[in-house]
Design a protein around this motif. Structure first.
Motif, PDB file in Angstrom:
ATOM      1  N   PHE A 155       0.802  -1.223   0.000  1.00  0.00           N
ATOM      2  CA  PHE A 155       0.000   0.000   0.000  1.00  0.00           C
ATOM      3  C   PHE A 155       0.836   1.275   0.000  1.00  0.00           C
ATOM      4  CE2 PHE A 155      -0.096  -1.942   4.308  1.00  0.00           C
ATOM      5  CZ  PHE A 155       0.681  -1.029   4.983  1.00  0.00           C
ATOM      6  N   TRP A 176       5.785   5.728   5.550  1.00  0.00           N
ATOM      7  CA  TRP A 176       4.562   4.909   5.658  1.00  0.00           C
ATOM      8  C   TRP A 176       3.585   5.423   4.618  1.00  0.00           C
ATOM      9  CZ3 TRP A 176       5.715   0.934   8.614  1.00  0.00           C
ATOM     10  CH2 TRP A 176       4.718  -0.021   8.845  1.00  0.00           C
ATOM     11  N   ASP A 177       2.407   4.836   4.515  1.00  0.00           N
ATOM     12  CA  ASP A 177       1.525   5.302   3.437  1.00  0.00           C
ATOM     13  C   ASP A 177       0.793   6.594   3.791  1.00  0.00           C
ATOM     14  OD1 ASP A 177      -0.133   3.963   5.196  1.00  0.00           O
ATOM     15  OD2 ASP A 177      -1.290   2.909   3.664  1.00  0.00           O
ATOM     16  N   TRP A 178       1.256   7.244   4.859  1.00  0.00           N
ATOM     17  CA  TRP A 178       0.806   8.604   5.188  1.00  0.00           C
ATOM     18  C   TRP A 178       1.963   9.423   5.749  1.00  0.00           C
ATOM     19  CZ3 TRP A 178       2.419   7.897   9.986  1.00  0.00           C
ATOM     20  CH2 TRP A 178       2.239   6.622  10.553  1.00  0.00           C
ATOM     21  N   TRP A 381      -1.442   2.751  17.656  1.00  0.00           N
ATOM     22  CA  TRP A 381      -1.052   1.802  16.611  1.00  0.00           C
ATOM     23  C   TRP A 381       0.426   1.409  16.742  1.00  0.00           C
ATOM     24  CZ3 TRP A 381       2.197   3.630  12.480  1.00  0.00           C
ATOM     25  CH2 TRP A 381       2.331   2.747  11.399  1.00  0.00           C
ATOM     26  N   CYS A 410       3.151  -4.634  10.684  1.00  0.00           N
ATOM     27  CA  CYS A 410       3.285  -5.039   9.276  1.00  0.00           C
ATOM     28  C   CYS A 410       4.574  -5.774   8.909  1.00  0.00           C
ATOM     29  CB  CYS A 410       3.092  -3.854   8.335  1.00  0.00           C
ATOM     30  SG  CYS A 410       1.512  -3.019   8.582  1.00  0.00           S
ATOM     31  N   ASN A 447       0.435  -4.953  15.130  1.00  0.00           N
ATOM     32  CA  ASN A 447      -0.516  -4.552  14.103  1.00  0.00           C
ATOM     33  C   ASN A 447      -0.316  -5.382  12.844  1.00  0.00           C
ATOM     34  OD1 ASN A 447      -2.383  -2.489  12.680  1.00  0.00           O
ATOM     35  ND2 ASN A 447      -0.541  -2.476  11.406  1.00  0.00           N
ATOM     36  N   GLU A 448      -1.314  -6.149  12.498  1.00  0.00           N
ATOM     37  CA  GLU A 448      -1.448  -6.792  11.185  1.00  0.00           C
ATOM     38  C   GLU A 448      -0.361  -7.782  10.791  1.00  0.00           C
ATOM     39  OE1 GLU A 448      -2.221  -3.793   8.227  1.00  0.00           O
ATOM     40  OE2 GLU A 448      -4.232  -3.431   8.976  1.00  0.00           O
ATOM     41  N   HIS A 513      -9.908  -5.607  10.922  1.00  0.00           N
ATOM     42  CA  HIS A 513      -9.543  -4.455  10.082  1.00  0.00           C
ATOM     43  C   HIS A 513     -10.278  -4.688   8.769  1.00  0.00           C
ATOM     44  CE1 HIS A 513      -5.437  -3.691  12.252  1.00  0.00           C
ATOM     45  NE2 HIS A 513      -6.450  -3.807  13.089  1.00  0.00           N
ATOM     46  N   TRP A 515     -10.815  -3.361   5.031  1.00  0.00           N
ATOM     47  CA  TRP A 515     -10.291  -2.417   4.046  1.00  0.00           C
ATOM     48  C   TRP A 515     -10.849  -2.633   2.643  1.00  0.00           C
ATOM     49  CZ3 TRP A 515      -8.115   2.048   4.974  1.00  0.00           C
ATOM     50  CH2 TRP A 515      -7.530   2.255   6.222  1.00  0.00           C
ATOM     51  N   HIS A 519      -8.784   0.403   0.129  1.00  0.00           N
ATOM     52  CA  HIS A 519      -7.773  -0.465  -0.486  1.00  0.00           C
ATOM     53  C   HIS A 519      -8.415  -1.422  -1.494  1.00  0.00           C
ATOM     54  CE1 HIS A 519      -4.394   1.024   1.687  1.00  0.00           C
ATOM     55  NE2 HIS A 519      -4.819   0.611   2.861  1.00  0.00           N
ATOM     56  N   GLU A 537     -10.060  -1.127  12.750  1.00  0.00           N
ATOM     57  CA  GLU A 537      -9.509  -0.317  11.637  1.00  0.00           C
ATOM     58  C   GLU A 537     -10.375  -0.396  10.406  1.00  0.00           C
ATOM     59  OE1 GLU A 537      -5.694  -0.766   9.829  1.00  0.00           O
ATOM     60  OE2 GLU A 537      -4.678  -0.555  11.754  1.00  0.00           O
ATOM     61  N   TRP A 629      -9.569   4.480  11.055  1.00  0.00           N
ATOM     62  CA  TRP A 629      -8.199   4.807  10.716  1.00  0.00           C
ATOM     63  C   TRP A 629      -8.240   6.142  10.020  1.00  0.00           C
ATOM     64  CZ3 TRP A 629      -3.646   2.947  12.104  1.00  0.00           C
ATOM     65  CH2 TRP A 629      -2.535   3.507  11.463  1.00  0.00           C
ATOM     66  N   TRP A 640      -5.872   9.401   5.746  1.00  0.00           N
ATOM     67  CA  TRP A 640      -7.144   8.924   6.309  1.00  0.00           C
ATOM     68  C   TRP A 640      -7.536   9.698   7.564  1.00  0.00           C
ATOM     69  CZ3 TRP A 640      -3.144   6.089   4.327  1.00  0.00           C
ATOM     70  CH2 TRP A 640      -3.422   5.187   3.292  1.00  0.00           C
TER      71      TRP A 640
END
Ligand code: BMA
Length: 844
Positions: A155, A176-178, A381, A410, A447-448, A513, A515, A519, A537, A629, A640
């Motif tokens: 992602f 990260w993706d943000w 998180w 992750c 997380n995940e 979660h 998505w 996603h 999430e 999220w 987000w």
């Protein structure tokens, strides 16, 4: 008496290779110090992020003169304590190595007397902290362990930096993706010198047991004001230093103070019990008062006070309830006997340069924002940091629960022993530091990572890491929680069905979660097909507030695909995806600011769609939590979040204030009908009146009704089903909930995709009344149905109501406060009021 001295001023920071040497106070980081001394341009502006990458490729040295007195040199212990060192390097004194450092999340202590006495000098000593480039270290570790554990998560727009899994360092800082790619270094938390003489209190640990009975009142089983008894067992072990003290003369004095309670107990063994009849319990603010008690421990040698420690604690009984049921297993928090629907969002670090967030006072502001939006839980998180003490203090005081991940997200952790040992120490440090906070509801392994086993293919790529995963998250961490914080629940991962890689994504067990929206590219309506036991999430992106965009870009960059806007978007699918979701729902305005606003409305609608559905399903405990999220940003970015980096609320945060209200109604629209549901999250039964009005887009009243209902406590109920057979104009439903005296909730729901309607001009009018210094009332009136009315200005004026709708002829007064000391001129001159109709028509 033992003495603690802060070592936070007069540090020198240098980089030999670049010829940089500057003065700094700590806590601070390399990026912060470089910025303050104009060695770099603001990495948050434009594409400057790319120009600031040299910083993390260099080594950095902090140095300070440490003055030691005769008393220091005579102490029984002289502890040099670093609450946070980021991350790889060494600590030396007078050129002698005190130790190596390799974990940002730990507290580092060096006893200068015990091990290093010979290197100490009376007067000036030179303390040196050397930081190696974290990126080079990551690369070295990857080579050493012959395994590249970097798995570029699909992602993200560009790969995170190499070796990230090998470092115990906030993962998000590697990109990260943000988040930008700006891994920092530095002394990011305070440093102190503790001088111990004779004896010291090592720690405080308290355990509570509660006995309570529900009231006889069957309608209100949760109002157990009742017979409530609490026993608090406290232990505070001490350590005495042989030569200087007779152990039998030591005595610990324990004091517990709270509302109508003050008791002192003494002990020779360093432990005692308090019995509290009918205590003032700690509640989340939506269920009661977050009452705190002060627990003080003092260690005496006869009449001489040697050491003291103090904590604010809360008396409360929190449990995670997992009962078998029709669907699988419940997953909800029960606070003092009351089942609680968790409402909130996911939390990431406040700033890429972490200590700056605290200096700017962002914690207090954000926790106020959380409360303003009627949230009662925040999930920390696992890709960031174990937060600052101040964060948890605020959550304790304000009555907000915390879901606490351990810092793994992750990426697969490595398996060599030094790494596992470092994690063990990190976990103990943080469990002990945080366990007295009543706000912390649960510890969660990661997380995940478990979820990624099946959904992201980790199961194949990392198959020989399975044993190590289980060792870390299903053996080591739960054992440490059991040992040091046995009264708190441990959950192996988020999401999980309870570990062992058994369907971690199952909607019927544990947390989820989800998505498929964003996603997965599916429409919002898919939320309604998904029933989770606890949604930890789900999310949807939007652009930050226009004023924020203007702070990192110029007008020429105001295109979704411009270089600058793309640099401030870190998700692979990014800005294009925002636009394509918007197109499915709305007509796209031509001008950039209107598009930005519409992206926020789209995001807010998405979250509302899911959350309304999950809150309706609190009935029979089918779903008992919705944490979207994400709450905040660490820099100005399209993400987000519901609050942007500068603290400005996006449309979602205003929506959240409505859709998280404790007593509220929501509409579920179907093809030829709509349902109105009521939710009562409080502990009391509520007598309410539900009023609704169904209007066509042009303003014709198609139906309306007023009816009284009783809403059971901590429950949801279907109140009405209204038929809208084919051919009926769909339009919009407005609804209110009133108690005996007033309207307490106002909502609205558009029954069809807004782009399919021809909206009439609502003919908005507004006027601004001055109520006091910096205080205004903005009265807005609509002639026709007005959807998503929003006000904005170039000032940071604040009002908690925005993005609402009005029926024909209705008006609303929004209370607005200007930032302290700001002159009203700018606010008044730039105030704009618009609705969805204006976004389509007037700006373009
Ligand atoms: C979640 C998080 C983050 C990520 C977010 C948005 O799953 O755990 O890793 O930033 O999705 O993609």
């Amino acid at each position: 008496m033992n003495k603690v001295t802060a070592l936070d001023t007069q540090w020198n920071l240098s980089c030999k290779a670049k010829g940089i040497s500057l003065q700094t106070d700590i806590p601070s980081t390399v990026y912060e110090a470089l910025l303050a001394n104009n060695h770099i341009q603001d990495p948050f502006y434009g594409t400057n992020e790319q120009k600031a990458t040299w910083v993390y490729k260099e080594d950095w040295v902090y140095e300070k003169e440490l003055i030691l007195t005769e008393e220091d040199l005579q102490a029984d212990e002289l502890i040099l304590r670093f609450y946070g060192l980021d991350t790889i390097g060494t600590v030396s004194l007078n050129g002698n190595l005190l130790g190596s450092i390799d974990n940002m999340h730990r507290t580092w202590e060096f006893n200068l007397i015990g091990d290093f006495k010979k290197i100490l000098t009376l007067g000036n000593n030179t303390l040196t902290v050397y930081f190696k480039s974290p990126v080079f270290h990551g690369e070295e570790e990857t080579r050493k362990h012959k395994r590249n554990l970097r798995e570029f998560p699909w992602f993200m727009k560009s790969p995170t930096l190499k070796g990230i899994s090998y470092l115990r360092k906030a993962l998000y800082s590697f990109g990260w993706d943000w988040g930008p790619q700006l891994p920092d270094s530095g002394i990011w938390r305070p440093v102190e010198l503790e001088r111990v003489q004779k004896a010291k209190i090592c720690e405080i640990n308290s355990m509570q047991s509660h006995i309570y009975t529900p009231t006889e009142n069957r309608e209100n089983p949760y109002l157990h004001k009742p017979i409530h008894e609490c026993t608090l067992n406290v232990s505070a072990p001490w350590k005495a230093f042989g030569k200087n003290i007779e152990k039998p003369s030591l005595e610990t004095r324990f004091t517990l103070e709270g509302p109508n309670y003050h008791k002192v107990e003494t002990s020779k063994e360093g432990k005692t019990s308090f019995f509290i009849k009918n205590p003032e319990l700690w509640w989340t603010y939506d269920l009661g008062e977050p009452t705190l008690y002060t627990l003080r421990v003092e260690l005496f040698d006869g009449e001489t006070l040697l050491d003291t420690k103090e904590q604010q604690i809360g008396l409360r009984d929190i449990r995670l309830i997992r009962n078998k049921d029709t669907w699988g297993e419940t997953f909800y928090f029960q606070l003092n006997g009351v089942p609680l629907f968790a409402k909130g969002a996911n939390w990431i670090p406040e700033d890429s340069f972490i200590p700056r967030g605290k200096k700017l006072g962002l914690y207090a502001k954000r926790i106020d924002d959380v409360k303003d939006a009627h949230m009662n839980m925040i999930r920390i998180w696992g890709g960031g940091i174990y937060e600052d003490d101040h964060f948890y203090d605020l959550c304790d005081q304000k009555g907000i629960l915390v879901w606490q991940d351990f810092m793994f997200a992750c990426f697969m952790p490595p398996k060599h022993e030094e790494f596992i040992e470092s994690v063990r120490k990190e976990a103990i440090d943080n469990i002990k530091r945080l366990r007295h906070h009543p706000s912390i509801a649960i510890w969660v392994g990661n997380n995940e990572i478990e979820g990624g086993w099946t959904s992201l293919g980790y199961g194949i790529r990392f198959r020989n890491y399975k044993k190590n995963y289980l060792r870390l998250f299903e053996s080591l961490l739960p054992k440490l929680v059991q040992e040091h914080d046995p009264q708190r629940y441990y959950w192996p991962s988020s999401p999980s069905s309870h570990g062992g890689f058994k369907k971690p994504e199952s909607p019927n067990y544990g947390d989820s979660h989800f998505w498929d929206v964003w996603h997965g590219g599916k429409p919002f309506s898919i939320y309604r097909e998904h029933y989770s036991r606890f949604m930890s999430e789900f999310g949807f992106e939007s652009f930050p507030v226009m004023k924020t965009i203007a702070e990192f870009s110029e007008e020429k960059d105001w295109e979704f695909q411009s270089e600058v806007m793309e640099n401030h978007q870190k998700n692979g699918a990014g800005n294009k995806k925002i636009l394509s979701y918007m197109e499915n729902r709305f007509a796209i305005p031509d001008d950039f600011p209107s598009r930005v606003t519409l992206s926020q409305i789209t995001q807010a609608e998405a979250m509302e769609y899911g959350i309304d559905h999950w809150r309706r399903n609190r009935k029979d405990f089918r779903c008992m939590g919705a944490l979207y999220w994400q709450l905040n940003d660490c820099w100005p970015v399209a993400s987000w979040s519901s609050i942007d980096y500068y603290g400005r609320w996006k449309a979602l945060h205003y929506f959240a204030r409505r859709f998280f209200a404790p007593l509220y109604a929501s509409v579920a629209e179907h093809k030829e009908s709509f349902e109105i549901w009521g939710v009562n999250d409080t502990r009391e039964e509520k007598e309410i009146t539900l009023d609704w009005w169904h209007y066509s887009p042009k303003g014709t009243l198609l139906g309306s009704k007023s009816k009284e209902y009783t809403l059971a406590p901590a429950n949801s109920a279907l109140l009405e089903t209204v038929e809208t057979p084919q051919g009926t104009e769909r339009g919009v439903v407005f609804y209110t909930i009133s108690d005996e005296t007033d309207v307490i909730y106002e909502g609205f729901k558009i029954l069809e995709t807004p782009s399919t309607y021809t909206w009439e001009d609502p003919e908005l009018s507004w006027n601004l009344q001055k109520w006091g210094e910096g205080q205004y009332g903005l009265e807005i009136t609509a002639k026709k149905p007005a959807i998503y009315i929003h006000w904005e200005s170039n000032s940071d004026a604040k009002g908690v109501e925005n993005f609402f709708s009005l029926m024909p002829g209705e008006s609303k007064i929004v209370e607005i406060t200007l930032p302290e000391g700001e002159s009203p001129k700018e606010f008044k001159e730039t105030l704009r009021v618009a609705s969805l109709y204006n976004l389509y028509t007037q700006r373009g």
